[in-house]
Design a protein around this motif. Structure first.
Motif, PDB file in Angstrom:
ATOM      1  N   GLY A 208      -7.088  -2.217 -14.293  1.00  0.00           N
ATOM      2  CA  GLY A 208      -7.087  -3.043 -15.496  1.00  0.00           C
ATOM      3  C   GLY A 208      -5.902  -3.974 -15.619  1.00  0.00           C
ATOM      4  N   ARG A 209      -4.998  -3.946 -14.653  1.00  0.00           N
ATOM      5  CA  ARG A 209      -3.842  -4.837 -14.713  1.00  0.00           C
ATOM      6  C   ARG A 209      -3.523  -5.323 -13.302  1.00  0.00           C
ATOM      7  N   ALA A 210      -2.769  -6.405 -13.205  1.00  0.00           N
ATOM      8  CA  ALA A 210      -2.327  -6.915 -11.916  1.00  0.00           C
ATOM      9  C   ALA A 210      -0.979  -6.299 -11.575  1.00  0.00           C
ATOM     10  N   VAL A 211      -0.815  -5.924 -10.312  1.00  0.00           N
ATOM     11  CA  VAL A 211       0.463  -5.387  -9.839  1.00  0.00           C
ATOM     12  C   VAL A 211       0.937  -6.275  -8.693  1.00  0.00           C
ATOM     13  N   ILE A 212       2.163  -6.773  -8.805  1.00  0.00           N
ATOM     14  CA  ILE A 212       2.755  -7.641  -7.785  1.00  0.00           C
ATOM     15  C   ILE A 212       3.976  -6.936  -7.226  1.00  0.00           C
ATOM     16  N   VAL A 213       3.965  -6.680  -5.920  1.00  0.00           N
ATOM     17  CA  VAL A 213       5.020  -5.921  -5.267  1.00  0.00           C
ATOM     18  C   VAL A 213       5.724  -6.817  -4.248  1.00  0.00           C
ATOM     19  N   ALA A 214       6.983  -7.121  -4.490  1.00  0.00           N
ATOM     20  CA  ALA A 214       7.774  -7.903  -3.545  1.00  0.00           C
ATOM     21  C   ALA A 214       8.528  -6.955  -2.630  1.00  0.00           C
ATOM     22  N   SER A 215       8.467  -7.209  -1.324  1.00  0.00           N
ATOM     23  CA  SER A 215       9.130  -6.306  -0.394  1.00  0.00           C
ATOM     24  C   SER A 215       9.354  -6.986   0.953  1.00  0.00           C
ATOM     25  N   HIS A 216      10.388  -6.505   1.663  1.00  0.00           N
ATOM     26  CA  HIS A 216      10.609  -6.900   3.046  1.00  0.00           C
ATOM     27  C   HIS A 216       9.979  -5.887   4.007  1.00  0.00           C
ATOM     28  N   ASP A 217       9.570  -4.751   3.459  1.00  0.00           N
ATOM     29  CA  ASP A 217       9.084  -3.646   4.281  1.00  0.00           C
ATOM     30  C   ASP A 217       7.597  -3.812   4.583  1.00  0.00           C
ATOM     31  N   GLU A 218       7.254  -3.893   5.853  1.00  0.00           N
ATOM     32  CA  GLU A 218       5.863  -4.128   6.236  1.00  0.00           C
ATOM     33  C   GLU A 218       4.958  -2.965   5.866  1.00  0.00           C
ATOM     34  N   TYR A 219       5.482  -1.744   5.884  1.00  0.00           N
ATOM     35  CA  TYR A 219       4.644  -0.616   5.472  1.00  0.00           C
ATOM     36  C   TYR A 219       4.279  -0.737   3.995  1.00  0.00           C
ATOM     37  N   THR A 220       5.274  -1.066   3.175  1.00  0.00           N
ATOM     38  CA  THR A 220       5.002  -1.257   1.753  1.00  0.00           C
ATOM     39  C   THR A 220       3.950  -2.348   1.561  1.00  0.00           C
ATOM     40  N   LEU A 221       4.093  -3.447   2.260  1.00  0.00           N
ATOM     41  CA  LEU A 221       3.139  -4.552   2.136  1.00  0.00           C
ATOM     42  C   LEU A 221       1.751  -4.149   2.614  1.00  0.00           C
ATOM     43  N   SER A 222       1.681  -3.251   3.611  1.00  0.00           N
ATOM     44  CA  SER A 222       0.376  -2.826   4.125  1.00  0.00           C
ATOM     45  C   SER A 222      -0.412  -2.014   3.107  1.00  0.00           C
ATOM     46  N   ARG A 223       0.279  -1.509   2.091  1.00  0.00           N
ATOM     47  CA  ARG A 223      -0.388  -0.706   1.060  1.00  0.00           C
ATOM     48  C   ARG A 223      -0.982  -1.571  -0.056  1.00  0.00           C
ATOM     49  N   THR A 224      -0.764  -2.865  -0.001  1.00  0.00           N
ATOM     50  CA  THR A 224      -1.301  -3.761  -1.022  1.00  0.00           C
ATOM     51  C   THR A 224      -2.677  -4.278  -0.596  1.00  0.00           C
TER      52      THR A 224
END
Length: 236
Positions: A208-224
């Motif tokens: 029900g909401r937008a989540v924006i995750v800024a990161s340099h970590d590729e693993y973290t980005l792979s979870r988006t």
């Protein structure tokens, strides 16, 4: 025959956003009269229920984009809309009020107040909104239970682990039931196992909401769900 599913609504979008800084306007240590274009003609949109990563090297415009999406800054040109409201047209005080109601912020270093309990930290946005004490406490306790910290209500940040502090910070970001949650390097101070738990939580709260995750970590980005990559002020 079943009805077609209703497409998710756009929670936040930028249209033709450019941000130009003058080196002598206070954003830089030394001014030389020149201007710096941090973002140039950026257009993006994030729907309700979507988790989007933002990546880019130092100087790519990532921090500037986050500040604009959060209403901490306003663009030189273009529109920034949250649930169709163009916050770029608002004054600083109006943006602050709008941000309090519609944007939740999660920082890398938590930014919890050390003298307050977990429950009091989570309730802070509701204090600013003028909600009654009983309402604030009930909401804070509900959120802390939701993030698995129902037994830490009266603990202060100093007695919580890094992962627990980050979960308190996420609960605080959700206190006003915002349309958008912006997390800036939310796992940067955490070990991998704790970081995974935090990413699981951010995914869960995207309903029900937008989540924006800024990161340099590729693993973290792979979870988006998808990743926006910035370079030299533009989306690649």
């Amino acid at each position: 025959m079943s009805e077609p599913a209703t497409p998710p609504s756009v929670a936040v979008e930028c249209t033709g956003v450019t941000r130009v800084f003058d080196t002598d306007d206070g954003w830089f240590e030394r001014g030389d009269g020149r201007s710096v274009t941090a973002l140039e003609d950026v257009s993006i949109s994030v729907s309700e229920g979507e988790v989007v990563g933002v990546a880019g090297p130092s100087g790519s415009g990532k921090s500037t984009l986050l500040h604009l999406l959060a209403g901490l800054d306003s663009p030189t040109a273009g529109a920034v809309r949250i649930r169709s409201r163009d916050i770029a047209t608002l004054g600083r005080r109006q943006r602050a009020q709008f941000r309090l109601a519609h944007v939740g912020l999660v920082f890398q270093r938590f930014h919890l107040l050390p003298a307050l309990t977990a429950r009091e930290n989570v309730a802070l946005p509701l204090v600013a909104q003028g909600q009654a004490k009983g309402t604030r406490q009930e909401r804070a306790e509900d959120l802390l239970n939701r993030v698995g910290l129902g037994d830490r209500l009266t603990h202060r940040p100093g007695s919580l682990s890094g992962g627990e502090q980050q979960r308190v910070a996420i609960a605080r970001a959700l206190a006003a039931d915002p349309a958008v949650v912006i997390a800036d390097e939310p796992t940067g101070e955490l070990d991998r196992q704790t970081g995974e738990a935090v990413l699981d939580l951010l995914t869960e709260v995207s309903d029900g909401r937008a989540v924006i995750v800024a990161s340099h970590d590729e693993y973290t980005l792979s979870r988006t769900d998808r990743v926006l990559r910035l370079r030299d002020g533009r989306v690649e």
